[in-house]
Design a protein around this motif. Sequence first.
Motif, PDB file in Angstrom:
ATOM      1  N   GLU A 270       0.777  -1.217  -0.099  1.00 22.90           N
ATOM      2  CA  GLU A 270      -0.090   0.065   0.096  1.00 22.90           C
ATOM      3  C   GLU A 270       0.855   1.171   0.002  1.00 22.90           C
ATOM      4  O   GLU A 270       0.374   2.412  -0.503  1.00 22.90           O
ATOM      5  CB  GLU A 270      -1.063   0.104   1.271  1.00 22.90           C
ATOM      6  CG  GLU A 270      -1.988  -0.914   1.462  1.00 22.90           C
ATOM      7  CD  GLU A 270      -3.142  -0.767   0.452  1.00 22.90           C
ATOM      8  OE1 GLU A 270      -3.793  -0.109   1.074  1.00 22.90           O
ATOM      9  OE2 GLU A 270      -3.416  -1.476  -0.464  1.00 22.90           O
ATOM     10  N   THR A 271       1.988   1.103   0.672  1.00 18.26           N
ATOM     11  CA  THR A 271       3.053   2.615   0.884  1.00 18.26           C
ATOM     12  C   THR A 271       4.098   2.453   0.031  1.00 18.26           C
ATOM     13  O   THR A 271       4.813   3.456   0.005  1.00 18.26           O
ATOM     14  CB  THR A 271       3.269   2.461   2.131  1.00 18.26           C
ATOM     15  OG1 THR A 271       3.881   1.401   2.571  1.00 18.26           O
ATOM     16  CG2 THR A 271       2.392   2.829   3.250  1.00 18.26           C
ATOM     17  N   GLU A 272       4.380   1.380  -1.170  1.00 17.19           N
ATOM     18  CA  GLU A 272       5.493   1.249  -1.867  1.00 17.19           C
ATOM     19  C   GLU A 272       5.645   2.508  -2.987  1.00 17.19           C
ATOM     20  O   GLU A 272       4.498   2.471  -3.744  1.00 17.19           O
ATOM     21  CB  GLU A 272       5.865  -0.154  -2.379  1.00 17.19           C
ATOM     22  CG  GLU A 272       6.998  -0.214  -2.954  1.00 17.19           C
ATOM     23  CD  GLU A 272       8.319   0.170  -2.306  1.00 17.19           C
ATOM     24  OE1 GLU A 272       8.333  -0.420  -1.235  1.00 17.19           O
ATOM     25  OE2 GLU A 272       9.178   1.111  -2.682  1.00 17.19           O
ATOM     26  N   SER A 273       6.542   3.277  -2.974  1.00 11.83           N
ATOM     27  CA  SER A 273       6.747   4.229  -4.249  1.00 11.83           C
ATOM     28  C   SER A 273       7.362   3.588  -5.241  1.00 11.83           C
ATOM     29  O   SER A 273       7.366   4.113  -6.582  1.00 11.83           O
ATOM     30  CB  SER A 273       7.486   5.522  -3.484  1.00 11.83           C
ATOM     31  OG  SER A 273       8.848   4.865  -3.213  1.00 11.83           O
ATOM     32  N   ASP A 274       8.050   2.465  -5.462  1.00 16.51           N
ATOM     33  CA  ASP A 274       8.968   1.663  -6.369  1.00 16.51           C
ATOM     34  C   ASP A 274       8.026   0.783  -6.851  1.00 16.51           C
ATOM     35  O   ASP A 274       7.611  -0.451  -6.432  1.00 16.51           O
ATOM     36  CB  ASP A 274      10.309   1.365  -6.106  1.00 16.51           C
ATOM     37  CG  ASP A 274      10.952   0.621  -7.014  1.00 16.51           C
ATOM     38  OD1 ASP A 274      10.258   0.028  -8.001  1.00 16.51           O
ATOM     39  OD2 ASP A 274      12.218   0.651  -7.001  1.00 16.51           O
TER      40      ASP A 274
END
Length: 399
Positions: A270-274
């Motif tokens: 839910e929070t991953e940027s990559d």
Amino acid sequence: MTFNPLRERGIPLDKQIRNWRELNVMPIDPDHADPYTRCRVIAMNGIETEAIFFSHHLARHCPSIDIKQQLARVRYIEAQQQKVVNWLLPGVASVLETTIAYEQVAVDLTAWVARMEPDPYLKQAYQFGVLEDFDHLYRYSNLYEMIEHRKAEKIVDNLTEIMPGRPTPLHHRDPMDNVRDPYDRSTAAPISKLHALTIMAAEQQTMNFYMNVGPTYMEPIARQLYQEIGLIEEEHVTHYESLVDPGESWWEMLLNHEYNECYLYHSFMETESDPKVKNIWELHLNMELEHLRLAAELFKTHDGRDPEQVLAPELPAPVTFEPNKDYIRELLATQIDYTTLGTGYVQEAHERFERMQEQIMGGEPAPSQVAMQENVHKSGEEYRLETEGLHPVPSLRRR
Ligand SMILES: [Fe+2]
Ligand SMILES: [Fe+2]
Ligand SMILES: [Fe+2]
Ligand SMILES: [Fe+2]
């Protein structure tokens, strides 16, 4: 949107094995990756390592060949997951750079857990510990400047401040005083059990990492600093593992482990940027759902209870890597002089603490003090990254 991992379908176990090509993941970019992506990788590697060792311990207590075979099958997948996750770290990063990232994980993960923890005794345990890893970050950053001539802001990227915490030499307590009281498995909130497992696993991996990489250094001060902080991570593992109720059955512990893996992969997805890393979190979540289902079956059969009785009805809010600067400054201002006595906390240096200090110091400064002196000597001044103004404790301000 609520997500109950007990109600979701995962990937069947016999479809979970990956071939060499699938295991050969592309590492994250050492210069441009989000530092918190690296933190998630390090944290998840600790979780998978714990999954593997917990399963080995369980197998060693297990007389049934059928159960041992099932544990071996799931554990092989955990081992593949660990390889994929840890191999996301780029080989060009030095051991010390990875070490600094480990301490950034300890700071921002423990601070987040402390903020979210509903039980005051457990919250205090995280608040206590985070001020020590915060100081480790500062000591290793000075070692980094001294031996690699680089600045740790390139690693933590202004997300985490670097300045003195509770001074590292004062972390050496009598081992007795590192044992906390456990939560009560029948009354503790489900999130409290997940928090304790997560931080225990992260600290354990940090301990393992330092005990293995410490002697790979040539520089005497580096070897010594890893010994010193490695021993403190032993204290931290003792501190956090003792929070877990030892009255949980093996099956309940297995269930909590698999549930926690689901929780963390879901959180990181839910929070991953990559996007590439996010795909891995999602794939692993879908594997863990099946591990959880299998653990739930074992729990029903051998513990005789229903998993819904001990697990949260839905996943708690996602574990999030984010700056905790104000929170840590507040803790620095109020709890820097804490130590432990028995299972509680005190502000004075008691007899048992003094005795331990005398024994371990042997009348000389600790490696963590020598490292600071040597860096001041070499670099002109000590290394800090104070992005929010002066240190909250006047006596710890730069002179
Ligand atoms: Fe796993
Ligand atoms: Fe640490
Ligand atoms: Fe630690
Ligand atoms: Fe698992």
